[in-house]
Scaffold this motif. Structure first.
Motif, PDB file in Angstrom:
ATOM      1  N   UNK A 216      37.227  29.189  -7.648  1.00 53.49           N
ATOM      2  CA  UNK A 216      36.150  29.121  -6.662  1.00 53.49           C
ATOM      3  C   UNK A 216      34.858  28.504  -7.164  1.00 53.49           C
ATOM      4  N   UNK A 217      34.814  28.152  -8.442  1.00 51.07           N
ATOM      5  CA  UNK A 217      33.571  27.576  -8.977  1.00 51.07           C
ATOM      6  C   UNK A 217      33.425  26.091  -8.628  1.00 51.07           C
ATOM      7  N   UNK A 218      34.520  25.458  -8.296  1.00 52.79           N
ATOM      8  CA  UNK A 218      34.463  24.025  -7.980  1.00 52.79           C
ATOM      9  C   UNK A 218      34.492  23.150  -9.218  1.00 52.79           C
ATOM     10  N   UNK A 219      34.378  23.762 -10.377  1.00 55.03           N
ATOM     11  CA  UNK A 219      34.474  23.016 -11.635  1.00 55.03           C
ATOM     12  C   UNK A 219      35.383  23.793 -12.578  1.00 55.03           C
ATOM     13  N   UNK A 220      35.959  23.115 -13.501  1.00 51.54           N
ATOM     14  CA  UNK A 220      36.804  23.792 -14.481  1.00 51.54           C
ATOM     15  C   UNK A 220      36.616  23.117 -15.825  1.00 51.54           C
ATOM     16  N   UNK A 221      36.985  23.837 -16.860  1.00 54.35           N
ATOM     17  CA  UNK A 221      36.792  23.281 -18.193  1.00 54.35           C
ATOM     18  C   UNK A 221      37.990  22.414 -18.551  1.00 54.35           C
TER      19      UNK A 221
END
Ligand SMILES: [Zn+2]
Ligand SMILES: [Zn+2]
Length: 360
Positions: A216-221
């Motif tokens: 749900x953050x819209x970004x990932x590592x």
């Protein structure tokens, strides 16, 4: 992530104004700058504190929610890996090249970073890393390819944080406005302060199902492979800023910048001072006494140097040009070669006799 006391880190009270925070930060940043023998961890901590308190909006959020309010930000990037090895690959596109600036001293003035671009609290963080290049790459420039660990926009949900196909509702916390109000009691009475909704981060929407990839953050590592151009003439400690190549912002917010600080591997043959290159060459006694023409190796290739008769050991000759291309135009530096005379030992009887007959 522990809740950090940023005020304490900067050594200021909660009531100080933005200018006082800036002053405190600058003083501490100077004091703990790793280039001046300061502790890098402490410096990073000071920096982190200033990233928040130095920004009015972030500070307000921090006052309300503590340092975890934006926990996809700062601390996630593993800086240490780069410090150890640097980037192994190499590669820059001049279009990608933002501004160049001399050394980190300038950079940590931060005026560039803190003004204008930080209006969005979810803008991706800048990434600072070290790029190790060869001596000749610094002289002539180079294309490098690097692999960077960073937050990337989620390709599964296209950055909005919702599982594709799931229902989108209005955020119940802010009723879709993206903003929340809180009442603050001050000596002047009650005041209403506005902040970005912590539930939807200003988006005003709530998703019935969070994206399975990015939670749900819209970004990932993930890892980003990128090509970049190192300009000819760059020197140790200078940095390249690549706009928008840092961590991706949360939910479509702009990405931060990537700042690559240059480290140059030393050369065994050449020494560089500014745009000039120094080397040393050994000649024999006869060449020193009678003069000669010798080949001198420069970064640009062999150059014939005339050694005048009676040259003393330690004499330096300047070969005009043949140095490093100046970063901001204006030609090249010079090549300076120091001539060292090799005095032979253990002469044959014949040579000795001949030498003894010479009048010096
Ligand atoms: Zn996603
Ligand atoms: Zn909301």
């Amino acid at each position: 992530m522990a809740n950090k006391d940023y005020y304490n880190i900067l050594g200021v009270s909660k009531s100080v104004n933005q200018d006082e925070i800036k002053t405190a930060f600058r003083k501490l940043a100077h004091q703990h700058h790793p280039d001046k023998g300061g502790d890098a961890d402490k410096f990073k901590e000071i920096n982190e504190a200033y990233q928040v308190l130095g920004n009015k909006e972030k500070r307000q959020q921090y006052d309300q929610f503590g340092s975890n309010f934006n926990n996809m930000g700062g601390g996630g990037f593993d800086f240490s890996g780069f410090q150890n090895g640097g980037f192994s690959g190499a590669n820059v596109n001049f279009e990608d090249l933002g501004d160049l600036f001399g050394g980190f001293g300038d950079m940590f003035g931060f005026s560039g970073r803190s003004s204008g671009r930080r209006e969005s609290p979810s803008r991706g963080d800048d990434i600072e890393a070290i790029l190790i290049i060869d001596f000749k790459e610094a002289v002539f420039g180079a294309e490098k390819e690097i692999l960077l660990d960073k937050y990337l926009k989620c390709d599964h949900c296209r950055g909005n944080g919702a599982e594709p196909g799931s229902k989108i509702n209005t955020c119940s916390t802010c009723k879709g406005s993206g903003r929340v109000f809180r009442v603050q009691r001050t000596i002047f009475g009650s005041m209403q302060a506005e902040a970005i909704c912590p539930n939807c981060q200003g988006e005003g929407k709530a998703y019935s199902q969070k994206c399975t990839k990015c939670k749900g953050h819209g970004i990932y590592k993930g890892q980003d492979k990128m090509k970049l151009k190192v300009p000819a003439g760059i020197d140790e400690g200078e940095a390249i800023r690549l706009s928008g190549r840092g961590n991706s912002g949360v939910k479509g917010a702009p990405a931060g910048d990537l700042i690559l600080r240059i480290r140059i591997k030393p050369s065994t043959e050449f020494k560089r001072v500014g745009y000039d290159i120094y080397s040393r060459i050994i000649i024999n006694v006869k060449q020193a006494i009678l003069g000669d023409k010798i080949d001198v190796k420069t970064v640009h290739g062999l150059v014939v140097l005339k050694i005048p008769e009676g040259t003393q050991s330690g004499t330096k000759f300047k070969i005009k040009g043949n140095g490093v291309t100046k970063l901001r135009g204006g030609g090249q530096g010079d090549h300076l070669v120091e001539v060292v005379v090799n005095i032979p030992k253990g002469l044959s009887k014949k040579d000795r006799k001949v030498l003894e007959e010479i009048k010096l």
